[in-house]
Design a protein around this motif. Structure first.
Motif, short mmCIF file in Angstrom:
data_model
loop_
_atom_site.label_atom_id
_atom_site.label_comp_id
_atom_site.label_asym_id
_atom_site.label_seq_id
_atom_site.Cartn_x
_atom_site.Cartn_y
_atom_site.Cartn_z
N ARG A 46 56.64 -21.05 70.85
CA ARG A 46 55.76 -19.87 71.38
C ARG A 46 54.38 -20.39 71.60
O ARG A 46 53.44 -21.03 70.83
CB ARG A 46 55.74 -18.93 70.23
CG ARG A 46 54.71 -17.71 70.44
CD ARG A 46 54.48 -16.74 69.42
NE ARG A 46 53.44 -15.80 69.85
CZ ARG A 46 52.93 -14.93 69.07
NH1 ARG A 46 53.01 -14.94 67.53
NH2 ARG A 46 51.91 -14.04 69.22
N ILE A 75 63.18 0.09 67.52
CA ILE A 75 63.00 -1.32 67.55
C ILE A 75 61.36 -1.33 68.49
O ILE A 75 61.44 -0.77 69.55
CB ILE A 75 64.01 -2.02 68.35
CG1 ILE A 75 65.20 -1.75 67.83
CG2 ILE A 75 63.60 -3.42 68.84
CD1 ILE A 75 66.57 -2.42 68.34
N VAL A 76 60.57 -2.31 67.83
CA VAL A 76 59.21 -2.52 68.58
C VAL A 76 59.30 -3.99 69.10
O VAL A 76 59.67 -4.86 68.19
CB VAL A 76 58.03 -2.59 67.59
CG1 VAL A 76 56.83 -2.75 68.37
CG2 VAL A 76 58.12 -0.89 66.93
N TRP A 77 59.45 -4.28 70.36
CA TRP A 77 59.77 -5.42 71.15
C TRP A 77 58.22 -6.20 71.24
O TRP A 77 57.39 -5.54 71.84
CB TRP A 77 60.46 -5.23 72.41
CG TRP A 77 61.02 -6.72 72.72
CD1 TRP A 77 60.24 -7.18 74.16
CD2 TRP A 77 62.01 -7.29 72.57
NE1 TRP A 77 61.03 -8.30 74.38
CE2 TRP A 77 61.85 -8.62 73.46
CE3 TRP A 77 62.88 -7.34 71.51
CZ2 TRP A 77 62.87 -9.53 73.25
CZ3 TRP A 77 63.79 -8.39 71.31
CH2 TRP A 77 63.69 -9.47 72.27
#
Length: 223
Positions: A165, A221-223
């Motif tokens: 990342r 769901i938090v993406w």
């Protein structure tokens, strides 16, 4: 752009730490950088003037602007953005842009000047603990107090910034390390012990998460 021959790891020559920074940047393909000069980083800027045919510097009106410009460059090109600042308030002005890069996963290497190593911890003029300040918002940071550390640390900085990342890295370099001369050789970093850019996927945890989502009555769901 063709890099200077002394950036090759097979060739060594004696140069100053500030000139070594230039060749490290060129070896990593960083031929466009953003920054604002100041006393503790002037040895680097002196070398930048000498090598202006190889590396382009954009003078921003504020150090925070340098970080945001480096972010925009990184997002537009996919390369690592580079921001330069001096010690004290120059370095602290980078923090907002660094935090933004951390949140947005933007690869960036920030290089800050620092007071001489013999003055560290003495509350000297424009001495700020930028390592302590930036730790929460960087992937990695490091303070260089000896010129011979520069090639290895810069190679790690670019590797960490762009791998896994992506995110920001800050390298703080004392003024005496910029003046100090040493035998320079550069090799790009391809591996760091104990650093795993892409963690192994734990399938049992994925299955457990999928089971929790599939059996939830009101999943969110938090993406």
């Amino acid at each position: 752009m063709e890099t200077n021959t002394i950036t090759k790891p097979t060739a060594t020559t004696t140069i100053s730490g500030s000139e070594a920074l230039i060749h490290c940047l060129l070896a990593e393909g960083a031929d466009l950088i953003y920054g604002y000069p100041g006393g503790a980083i002037m040895p680097f800027y002196d070398q930048l003037h000498i090598h202006q045919d190889k590396i382009q510097h954009v003078l921003t009106r504020h150090e925070q602007g340098a970080t945001h410009a480096a972010q925009g460059f990184a997002r537009a090109t996919g390369k690592v953005g580079v921001a330069i600042a001096t010690s004290g308030p120059g370095a602290t002005n980078l923090i907002t842009g660094i935090a933004d890069a951390q949140i947005d996963s933007t690869p960036m290497v920030c290089i800050t000047g620092q007071v001489g190593s013999h003055l560290l911890g003495s509350d000297a003029f424009q001495e700020t603990d930028i390592i302590g300040i930036s730790t929460p918002v960087t992937k990695w940071n490091y303070q260089i107090t000896s010129a011979k550390e520069i090639p290895e640390v810069l190679a790690k900085a670019f590797y960490i910034a762009r791998s896994g990342r992506p995110g920001p890295v800050l390298i703080d370099i004392t003024k005496d390390a910029q003046f100090e001369e040493f035998e320079f050789a550069y090799a790009k970093c391809e591996h760091i012990r104990s650093y795993t850019p892409v963690p192994e996927i734990q399938e049992d945890q994925l299955k457990a998460a999928a089971e929790a989502i599939n059996t939830a009555k009101k999943p969110m769901i938090v993406w």
